[in-house]
Design an enzyme around this catalytic site. Structure first.
Site, PDB file in Angstrom:
ATOM      1  N   GLY A 142      -4.503   2.541   1.291  1.00  0.00           N
ATOM      2  CA  GLY A 142      -5.778   2.345   0.599  1.00  0.00           C
ATOM      3  C   GLY A 142      -6.015   0.951   0.075  1.00  0.00           C
ATOM      4  O   GLY A 142      -6.881   0.738  -0.779  1.00  0.00           O
ATOM      5  N   THR A 166      -1.751  -4.757  -3.697  1.00  0.00           N
ATOM      6  CA  THR A 166      -2.785  -4.739  -4.730  1.00  0.00           C
ATOM      7  C   THR A 166      -2.584  -5.876  -5.721  1.00  0.00           C
ATOM      8  O   THR A 166      -3.557  -6.510  -6.152  1.00  0.00           O
ATOM      9  CB  THR A 166      -2.782  -3.386  -5.462  1.00  0.00           C
ATOM     10  OG1 THR A 166      -3.106  -2.359  -4.533  1.00  0.00           O
ATOM     11  CG2 THR A 166      -3.798  -3.388  -6.593  1.00  0.00           C
ATOM     12  N   GLY A 193       3.009   1.689  -4.732  1.00  0.00           N
ATOM     13  CA  GLY A 193       3.453   2.381  -3.525  1.00  0.00           C
ATOM     14  C   GLY A 193       4.871   2.912  -3.553  1.00  0.00           C
ATOM     15  O   GLY A 193       5.131   4.036  -3.128  1.00  0.00           O
ATOM     16  N   GLU A 194       5.808   2.119  -4.024  1.00  0.00           N
ATOM     17  CA  GLU A 194       7.207   2.524  -3.966  1.00  0.00           C
ATOM     18  C   GLU A 194       7.713   3.191  -5.251  1.00  0.00           C
ATOM     19  O   GLU A 194       8.809   3.760  -5.251  1.00  0.00           O
ATOM     20  CB  GLU A 194       8.090   1.299  -3.687  1.00  0.00           C
ATOM     21  CG  GLU A 194       7.874   0.710  -2.313  1.00  0.00           C
ATOM     22  CD  GLU A 194       8.552  -0.625  -2.175  1.00  0.00           C
ATOM     23  OE1 GLU A 194       9.522  -0.730  -1.413  1.00  0.00           O
ATOM     24  OE2 GLU A 194       8.104  -1.584  -2.840  1.00  0.00           O
TER      25      GLU A 194
END
Length: 283
Positions: free
Chosen positions: A26, A68, A250-251
């Site tokens: 995204g 991001t 994300g992680e």
């Protein structure tokens, strides 16, 4: 290092050029929202275009939960640069300051028709202090920290060693959620990915070479292996050096899944396994 270009055209459209590739996380949506916020216009007018370094500025890579935060900062700076140029153009044609003019109006007054464009450029390079050679310590080793937690509830069959995951709850600190729905799906996707690492997936290495026969023998979770109940939550705070307070997510939801499941198995049957995967045969 991350760089971005923002092109604002006379028809009011915005194109963001980056080398950050959206692989399902995204980031395109986040980049469009960041650019739109900086330009004070609807995000649906913003398109994100990917390319190699022939057409877009250099970026280190789409990795490390950096898209991001790093590229977002570069896009924000590029959009702010474009906005400053639009304001300068508005002043040049005599429009009073302090008003959010339609982009089309600025270009019509400047060129007498719907023509022209403004290009903003932005680069982001985080500050960094190398670790001290004697102590290994640094006061500025990373631009942001990733923080998360996982709670797991499991049922263990003491005859077969099969583990059923009844509940898996993941919570992460995401800074400011640029897109709340994307954050939630990032958390659930990351948690399920690491569930696979924890319970099923194993790479066999011999002399530095992967010896798994094929992907058919590399087991990943199926529908019946997923938690009966999966919850994804995030805690917001303002990451002061992030784009509009955001940071990578994300992680983060992967870090605690393995330890939580191993702890839950130990709590259930008193078996402490120190190596993944936690397959039924091992349990």
């Amino acid at each position: 290092t991350s760089g971005a270009i923002v092109n604002v055209s006379a028809d009011g459209r915005v194109v963001v050029y980056t080398n950050t590739i959206d692989m399902g996380q995204g980031s395109d949506t986040a980049m469009a929202q960041i650019a739109a916020e900086a330009l004070n216009m609807p995000s649906e007018k913003v398109a994100v275009v990917h390319g190699n370094t022939d057409v877009a500025p250099y970026d280190m890579g789409t990795l490390g939960s950096r898209s991001t935060f790093h590229m977002g900062n570069a896009v924000k700076r590029a959009a702010e640069d474009a906005r400053a140029k639009l304001l300068a153009l508005a002043a040049e044609v005599g429009l009073p300051p302090g008003t959010n003019y339609d982009v089309k109006e600025i270009f019509r007054k400047r060129y007498g028709m719907q023509a022209g464009n403004v290009i903003g450029v932005g680069t982001y390079i985080p500050s960094y202090t190398p670790p001290d050679a004697q102590t290994g310590q640094s006061a500025n080793v990373t631009p942001f920290w990733m923080i998360g937690g996982t709670g797991a509830e499991v049922e263990v069959d003491t005859e077969t060693g099969h583990v059923k995951i009844a509940k898996l709850i993941n919570v992460v600190d995401c800074g400011k959620a640029i897109n709340p729905k994307s954050v939630e799906t990032q958390i659930s996707g990351a948690a399920l990915m690491h569930l696979g690492f924890t319970m099923f997936e194993k790479m066999y290495i011999d002399g530095g070479q992967v010896t798994n026969a094929s992907l058919a023998d590399y087991k990943i979770p199926g529908f019946h292996d997923l938690p009966t109940k999966l919850e994804s939550h995030y805690v917001e705070h303002d990451q002061s050096n992030g784009p509009f307070g955001a940071k990578g997510v994300g992680e983060v939801a992967t870090f605690c899944v393995g330890p939580a499941l191993a702890n839950a198995i130990d709590d259930a049957v008193g078996v402490r396994i120190m190596e993944m995967p936690l397959k039924a045969e091992t349990v």
